[in-house]
Structures are given as structure tokens and as C-alpha cells.
Scaffold this motif. Structure first.
Motif, PDB file in Angstrom:
ATOM      1  N   HIS A   1      18.841  -6.826  38.789  1.00  0.00           N
ATOM      2  CA  HIS A   1      18.936  -5.952  37.617  1.00  0.00           C
ATOM      3  C   HIS A   1      19.864  -4.773  37.872  1.00  0.00           C
ATOM      4  N   GLN A   2      20.346  -4.201  36.784  1.00  0.00           N
ATOM      5  CA  GLN A   2      21.128  -2.965  36.795  1.00  0.00           C
ATOM      6  C   GLN A   2      20.557  -2.079  35.696  1.00  0.00           C
ATOM      7  N   CYS A   3      20.327  -0.822  35.993  1.00  0.00           N
ATOM      8  CA  CYS A   3      19.751   0.084  35.011  1.00  0.00           C
ATOM      9  C   CYS A   3      20.568   1.373  34.959  1.00  0.00           C
ATOM     10  N   VAL A   4      20.873   1.798  33.748  1.00  0.00           N
ATOM     11  CA  VAL A   4      21.548   3.071  33.524  1.00  0.00           C
ATOM     12  C   VAL A   4      20.620   3.930  32.678  1.00  0.00           C
ATOM     13  N   VAL A   5      20.218   5.058  33.225  1.00  0.00           N
ATOM     14  CA  VAL A   5      19.384   5.994  32.468  1.00  0.00           C
ATOM     15  C   VAL A   5      20.317   6.834  31.605  1.00  0.00           C
ATOM     16  N   ARG A   6      20.114   6.778  30.309  1.00  0.00           N
ATOM     17  CA  ARG A   6      20.956   7.500  29.350  1.00  0.00           C
ATOM     18  C   ARG A   6      20.397   8.872  29.005  1.00  0.00           C
ATOM     19  N   GLY A   7      19.086   9.025  29.087  1.00  0.00           N
ATOM     20  CA  GLY A   7      18.467  10.297  28.724  1.00  0.00           C
ATOM     21  C   GLY A   7      18.374  10.462  27.221  1.00  0.00           C
ATOM     22  N   PRO A   8      18.458  11.710  26.753  1.00  0.00           N
ATOM     23  CA  PRO A   8      18.394  11.929  25.304  1.00  0.00           C
ATOM     24  C   PRO A   8      19.686  11.437  24.646  1.00  0.00           C
ATOM     25  N   LEU A   9      19.555  10.833  23.481  1.00  0.00           N
ATOM     26  CA  LEU A   9      20.708  10.363  22.718  1.00  0.00           C
ATOM     27  C   LEU A   9      20.782  11.114  21.392  1.00  0.00           C
ATOM     28  N   SER A  10      21.940  11.045  20.773  1.00  0.00           N
ATOM     29  CA  SER A  10      22.092  11.611  19.429  1.00  0.00           C
ATOM     30  C   SER A  10      22.913  10.643  18.596  1.00  0.00           C
ATOM     31  N   LYS A  11      22.806  10.786  17.284  1.00  0.00           N
ATOM     32  CA  LYS A  11      23.559   9.923  16.375  1.00  0.00           C
ATOM     33  C   LYS A  11      24.105  10.764  15.234  1.00  0.00           C
ATOM     34  N   PRO A  12      25.188  10.297  14.614  1.00  0.00           N
ATOM     35  CA  PRO A  12      25.768  11.055  13.510  1.00  0.00           C
ATOM     36  C   PRO A  12      24.846  11.053  12.291  1.00  0.00           C
ATOM     37  N   THR A  13      24.866  12.161  11.560  1.00  0.00           N
ATOM     38  CA  THR A  13      24.070  12.273  10.337  1.00  0.00           C
ATOM     39  C   THR A  13      24.805  11.700   9.134  1.00  0.00           C
ATOM     40  N   GLY A  14      26.103  11.476   9.283  1.00  0.00           N
ATOM     41  CA  GLY A  14      26.923  11.053   8.161  1.00  0.00           C
ATOM     42  C   GLY A  14      27.661  12.223   7.526  1.00  0.00           C
ATOM     43  N   GLU A  15      27.335  13.423   7.979  1.00  0.00           N
ATOM     44  CA  GLU A  15      28.003  14.629   7.489  1.00  0.00           C
ATOM     45  C   GLU A  15      28.938  15.157   8.565  1.00  0.00           C
ATOM     46  N   THR A  16      29.878  16.002   8.156  1.00  0.00           N
ATOM     47  CA  THR A  16      30.803  16.620   9.100  1.00  0.00           C
ATOM     48  C   THR A  16      30.742  18.128   8.974  1.00  0.00           C
ATOM     49  N   ASP A  17      31.162  18.809  10.051  1.00  0.00           N
ATOM     50  CA  ASP A  17      31.203  20.273  10.019  1.00  0.00           C
ATOM     51  C   ASP A  17      32.535  20.732   9.428  1.00  0.00           C
ATOM     52  N   ASP A  18      32.775  22.034   9.447  1.00  0.00           N
ATOM     53  CA  ASP A  18      33.992  22.602   8.854  1.00  0.00           C
ATOM     54  C   ASP A  18      35.267  22.117   9.537  1.00  0.00           C
ATOM     55  N   ASP A  19      35.156  21.651  10.787  1.00  0.00           N
ATOM     56  CA  ASP A  19      36.318  21.151  11.513  1.00  0.00           C
ATOM     57  C   ASP A  19      36.481  19.635  11.365  1.00  0.00           C
ATOM     58  N   GLY A  20      35.631  19.016  10.566  1.00  0.00           N
ATOM     59  CA  GLY A  20      35.706  17.571  10.376  1.00  0.00           C
ATOM     60  C   GLY A  20      35.002  16.768  11.435  1.00  0.00           C
ATOM     61  N   MET A  21      34.298  17.435  12.346  1.00  0.00           N
ATOM     62  CA  MET A  21      33.568  16.745  13.420  1.00  0.00           C
ATOM     63  C   MET A  21      32.211  16.280  12.885  1.00  0.00           C
ATOM     64  N   PRO A  22      31.752  15.113  13.336  1.00  0.00           N
ATOM     65  CA  PRO A  22      30.457  14.627  12.863  1.00  0.00           C
ATOM     66  C   PRO A  22      29.321  15.546  13.310  1.00  0.00           C
ATOM     67  N   ILE A  23      28.393  15.768  12.412  1.00  0.00           N
ATOM     68  CA  ILE A  23      27.171  16.512  12.746  1.00  0.00           C
ATOM     69  C   ILE A  23      26.200  15.498  13.336  1.00  0.00           C
ATOM     70  N   MET A  24      25.658  15.833  14.488  1.00  0.00           N
ATOM     71  CA  MET A  24      24.782  14.912  15.211  1.00  0.00           C
ATOM     72  C   MET A  24      23.327  15.347  15.092  1.00  0.00           C
ATOM     73  N   GLN A  25      22.437  14.362  15.211  1.00  0.00           N
ATOM     74  CA  GLN A  25      20.999  14.637  15.251  1.00  0.00           C
ATOM     75  C   GLN A  25      20.387  13.864  16.410  1.00  0.00           C
ATOM     76  N   PRO A  26      19.335  14.412  17.010  1.00  0.00           N
ATOM     77  CA  PRO A  26      18.726  13.722  18.157  1.00  0.00           C
ATOM     78  C   PRO A  26      18.059  12.409  17.744  1.00  0.00           C
ATOM     79  N   VAL A  27      18.118  11.444  18.650  1.00  0.00           N
ATOM     80  CA  VAL A  27      17.361  10.197  18.520  1.00  0.00           C
ATOM     81  C   VAL A  27      16.086  10.411  19.337  1.00  0.00           C
ATOM     82  N   PRO A  28      14.917  10.169  18.765  1.00  0.00           N
ATOM     83  CA  PRO A  28      13.680  10.417  19.516  1.00  0.00           C
ATOM     84  C   PRO A  28      13.618   9.651  20.832  1.00  0.00           C
ATOM     85  N   GLY A  29      13.058  10.288  21.851  1.00  0.00           N
ATOM     86  CA  GLY A  29      12.789   9.629  23.115  1.00  0.00           C
ATOM     87  C   GLY A  29      13.816   9.882  24.198  1.00  0.00           C
TER      88      GLY A  29
END
Length: 117
Positions: A45-73
């Protein structure tokens, strides 16, 4: 032709819970200084611990960058040789994401479905 290894995507409530599940299922080893570690890379086996993740909300900030929200766990990706999948899947049952994500954030090299051979 090589055998197709199998991906499992894992999630626990927090880092200690994931570490405990991984250590119990994958085993541990002690380094030269006496510290204990989870066996994240072996011939089965091979395992990579990723830790906390986030995903885009579908919205962007004033600079056009995606706004992210945490993924539980607290997350990890596990690649398992097919001869060992049943035992590891059973041992890791409580932290295996089921159903597995259809569009995981990370994929193993050489495979669009997340597994390499």
C-alpha cells in the motif's frame, strides 16, 4: 501487464482519529530514535495524508479568485494492492468514504479513476 491497484479515499473527524485508524490498519514501525510512525508506504500500500481539504463555493472574490470552503474531516488517500484490499477495507471501514468520490481532488498518477498499476 501489471495488476490494477485500488484507491480508497479516507476521512475521519480529525487528525488523531485518522492517525489511529491508519496505524491500526496499516501497522507501525519504530525509527532509529525510538519514535513510532504509521507505515504509510510498503509493498502492499501507499498512503498520502492530505489533512483538511477545501472546495470552491462557486463564487469568486474581487480579484476573480475562487472562494473556498472547508470540506468536513481530515483526509487521506490510500492505494492498495488488490491482494490486500479486502483486509484493509474492512480494517479501515469507519474512515472509508462510501461511496467513493466521483471527482476526487487528488488522483494517483497514470489513471483518470485514481489508481495506478
Amino acid at each position: 501487464m501489471s495488476e490494477q491497484w485500488i484507491s480508497l479515499y479516507l476521512r475521519a473527524a480529525d487528525e488523531p482519529a485518522l492517525t489511529a485508524a491508519l496505524s491500526a490498519a496499516l501497522g507501525t514501525y519504530t525509527d532509529d530514535e525510538g519514535a513510532e510512525h504509521t507505515a504509510l508506504l510498503t509493498g502492499t500500500h501507499q498512503c498520502v495524508v492530505r489533512g483538511p481539504l477545501s472546495k470552491p463555493t462557486g463564487e469568486t472574490d474581487d480579484d476573480g479568485m475562487p472562494i473556498m470552503q472547508p470540506v468536513p474531516g481530515y483526509h487521506a488517500d490510500l492505494l492498495v494492492h488488490p491482494d490486500h484490499i479486502d483486509a484493509l477495507a474492512e480494517d479501515l471501514g469507519p474512515v472509508v468514504i462510501d461511496p467513493q468520490p466521483s471527482t476526487p481532488q487528488f488522483k494517483w498518477a497514470r489513471d483518470e479513476h485514481g489508481a495506478s498499476g
